[in-house]
Scaffold this motif. Structure first.
Motif, PDB file in Angstrom:
ATOM      1  N   GLY A  23     103.928  18.374 -14.428  1.00 44.69           N
ATOM      2  CA  GLY A  23     103.538  19.277 -14.924  1.00 44.69           C
ATOM      3  C   GLY A  23     103.522  20.510 -13.747  1.00 44.69           C
ATOM      4  N   GLN A  24     102.558  21.587 -13.687  1.00 44.97           N
ATOM      5  CA  GLN A  24     102.705  22.723 -12.703  1.00 44.97           C
ATOM      6  C   GLN A  24     102.162  22.113 -11.369  1.00 44.97           C
ATOM      7  OE1 GLN A  24     100.063  25.669 -14.437  1.00 44.97           O
ATOM      8  NE2 GLN A  24     101.218  25.546 -16.360  1.00 44.97           N
ATOM      9  N   PRO A  25     102.284  22.682 -10.266  1.00 41.58           N
ATOM     10  CA  PRO A  25     101.836  22.314  -8.985  1.00 41.58           C
ATOM     11  C   PRO A  25     100.311  22.384  -9.060  1.00 41.58           C
ATOM     12  CG  PRO A  25     103.410  23.997  -8.720  1.00 41.58           C
ATOM     13  CD  PRO A  25     103.175  23.949 -10.286  1.00 41.58           C
ATOM     14  N   GLU A  48      88.238  25.416 -15.163  1.00 44.04           N
ATOM     15  CA  GLU A  48      89.395  24.474 -14.428  1.00 44.04           C
ATOM     16  C   GLU A  48      88.747  23.737 -13.277  1.00 44.04           C
ATOM     17  OE1 GLU A  48      93.166  26.298 -13.178  1.00 44.04           O
ATOM     18  OE2 GLU A  48      92.962  27.864 -14.733  1.00 44.04           O
ATOM     19  N   VAL A  49      89.281  22.457 -13.321  1.00 47.36           N
ATOM     20  CA  VAL A  49      88.581  21.452 -12.365  1.00 47.36           C
ATOM     21  C   VAL A  49      89.708  20.287 -11.867  1.00 47.36           C
ATOM     22  CG1 VAL A  49      86.260  21.413 -13.447  1.00 47.36           C
ATOM     23  CG2 VAL A  49      88.053  19.722 -14.192  1.00 47.36           C
ATOM     24  N   ASN A  50      89.392  19.764 -10.689  1.00 50.08           N
ATOM     25  CA  ASN A  50      90.205  18.635 -10.566  1.00 50.08           C
ATOM     26  C   ASN A  50      89.410  17.302 -10.726  1.00 50.08           C
ATOM     27  OD1 ASN A  50      92.486  19.867  -9.419  1.00 50.08           O
ATOM     28  ND2 ASN A  50      91.426  20.553  -7.578  1.00 50.08           N
ATOM     29  N   ILE A  51      90.122  16.198 -11.129  1.00 51.74           N
ATOM     30  CA  ILE A  51      89.300  14.921 -10.997  1.00 51.74           C
ATOM     31  C   ILE A  51      90.113  13.865 -10.779  1.00 51.74           C
ATOM     32  CG2 ILE A  51      90.160  14.809 -13.822  1.00 51.74           C
ATOM     33  CD1 ILE A  51      87.104  13.835 -14.084  1.00 51.74           C
ATOM     34  N   GLN A  52      89.890  12.829 -10.215  1.00 48.53           N
ATOM     35  CA  GLN A  52      90.626  11.430  -9.979  1.00 48.53           C
ATOM     36  C   GLN A  52      89.854  10.394 -10.461  1.00 48.53           C
ATOM     37  OE1 GLN A  52      91.683  11.535  -6.157  1.00 48.53           O
ATOM     38  NE2 GLN A  52      89.756  12.573  -5.481  1.00 48.53           N
ATOM     39  N   ALA A  79      99.616  17.249 -23.801  1.00 47.80           N
ATOM     40  CA  ALA A  79     100.506  17.970 -24.954  1.00 47.80           C
ATOM     41  C   ALA A  79     100.350  19.285 -25.007  1.00 47.80           C
ATOM     42  CB  ALA A  79     100.244  17.496 -26.332  1.00 47.80           C
ATOM     43  N   PRO A  80      99.206  20.023 -24.626  1.00 44.85           N
ATOM     44  CA  PRO A  80      99.005  21.547 -24.725  1.00 44.85           C
ATOM     45  C   PRO A  80      99.973  22.149 -23.670  1.00 44.85           C
ATOM     46  CG  PRO A  80      96.833  20.530 -25.119  1.00 44.85           C
ATOM     47  CD  PRO A  80      97.852  19.427 -24.740  1.00 44.85           C
ATOM     48  N   ASN A  81     100.163  21.575 -22.699  1.00 36.71           N
ATOM     49  CA  ASN A  81     100.940  22.131 -21.570  1.00 36.71           C
ATOM     50  C   ASN A  81     102.592  21.742 -21.666  1.00 36.71           C
ATOM     51  OD1 ASN A  81      99.120  24.364 -20.545  1.00 36.71           O
ATOM     52  ND2 ASN A  81      97.920  22.734 -19.982  1.00 36.71           N
ATOM     53  N   ASN A  82     102.806  20.962 -22.561  1.00 34.06           N
ATOM     54  CA  ASN A  82     104.298  20.540 -22.806  1.00 34.06           C
ATOM     55  C   ASN A  82     104.720  19.741 -21.653  1.00 34.06           C
ATOM     56  OD1 ASN A  82     104.330  22.021 -25.439  1.00 34.06           O
ATOM     57  ND2 ASN A  82     104.667  23.847 -24.202  1.00 34.06           N
ATOM     58  N   PHE A  83     104.073  18.725 -21.232  1.00 32.99           N
ATOM     59  CA  PHE A  83     104.747  17.482 -20.542  1.00 32.99           C
ATOM     60  C   PHE A  83     104.159  16.434 -20.701  1.00 32.99           C
ATOM     61  CE2 PHE A  83     101.055  18.965 -17.880  1.00 32.99           C
ATOM     62  CZ  PHE A  83     100.271  17.699 -17.440  1.00 32.99           C
ATOM     63  N   THR A  84     104.880  15.431 -20.331  1.00 32.22           N
ATOM     64  CA  THR A  84     104.292  13.987 -20.386  1.00 32.22           C
ATOM     65  C   THR A  84     104.512  13.315 -18.939  1.00 32.22           C
ATOM     66  OG1 THR A  84     106.710  13.115 -20.892  1.00 32.22           O
ATOM     67  CG2 THR A  84     105.073  13.825 -22.829  1.00 32.22           C
ATOM     68  N   LYS A 111      97.039  20.572 -16.703  1.00 33.12           N
ATOM     69  CA  LYS A 111      98.019  21.360 -16.211  1.00 33.12           C
ATOM     70  C   LYS A 111      98.827  20.636 -14.970  1.00 33.12           C
ATOM     71  CE  LYS A 111      95.576  25.603 -16.888  1.00 33.12           C
ATOM     72  NZ  LYS A 111      95.192  26.897 -16.035  1.00 33.12           N
ATOM     73  N   SER A 112      98.460  19.885 -14.448  1.00 28.63           N
ATOM     74  CA  SER A 112      99.165  18.894 -13.482  1.00 28.63           C
ATOM     75  C   SER A 112      98.546  17.371 -13.330  1.00 28.63           C
ATOM     76  CB  SER A 112      99.292  19.620 -12.077  1.00 28.63           C
ATOM     77  OG  SER A 112      97.836  19.482 -11.472  1.00 28.63           O
ATOM     78  N   VAL A 113      99.461  16.502 -13.006  1.00 27.32           N
ATOM     79  CA  VAL A 113      99.107  15.065 -12.869  1.00 27.32           C
ATOM     80  C   VAL A 113      99.796  14.612 -11.600  1.00 27.32           C
ATOM     81  CG1 VAL A 113      98.868  12.741 -13.795  1.00 27.32           C
ATOM     82  CG2 VAL A 113      98.702  14.941 -15.240  1.00 27.32           C
TER      83      VAL A 113
END
Length: 116
Positions: A23-25, A48-52, A79-84, A111-113
């Motif tokens: 995804g994105q940075p 927007e949040v970060n989670i792990q 899926a909403p941000n078009n990446f897998t 947005k990112s993983v």
């Protein structure tokens, strides 16, 4: 000379770790939350949040997964941000995204993983 070049290449791989990014940075400035907070804190809805945590279950095509930590589990939707992502069940993941509560079920639109 080739031995020295190989050593530096190997050292740079080891020192940077084996984090895979999709995804994105990632946005490191976002609030870091846990699953129970995502499920219960209404003030975080649409933020927007970060989670792990660890990947518990994953879609076979990599478009969503459930992330678990010591407090519970939550759906991560890519899926909403078009990446897998490739199959990574059991791996540690860090997710940046938007916490939503559509249909009363909280989930994170990623947005990112980052997987390690």
């Amino acid at each position: 000379m080739k031995t020295l070049a190989f050593f530096f290449l190997f050292a740079s791989i080891v020192l940077t770790g084996c984090t895979e990014k999709y995804g994105q940075p990632a946005d490191t400035g976002l609030p870091e939350i846990n699953v129970i907070k995502a499920l219960t804190d209404q003030s975080l809805k649409n933020k927007e949040v970060n989670i792990q945590g660890s990947i518990l279950i994953e879609c076979s095509s990599g478009c969503w997964f459930f992330l678990k930590d010591g407090t519970g589990h939550i759906l991560i939707d890519l899926a909403p941000n078009n990446f897998t992502i490739p199959m990574k069940v059991g791996k540690k993941a860090r997710v940046s995204g938007t916490l939503t509560g559509e249909s009363g079920e909280p989930k994170i639109i990623a947005k990112s993983v980052e997987i390690s």
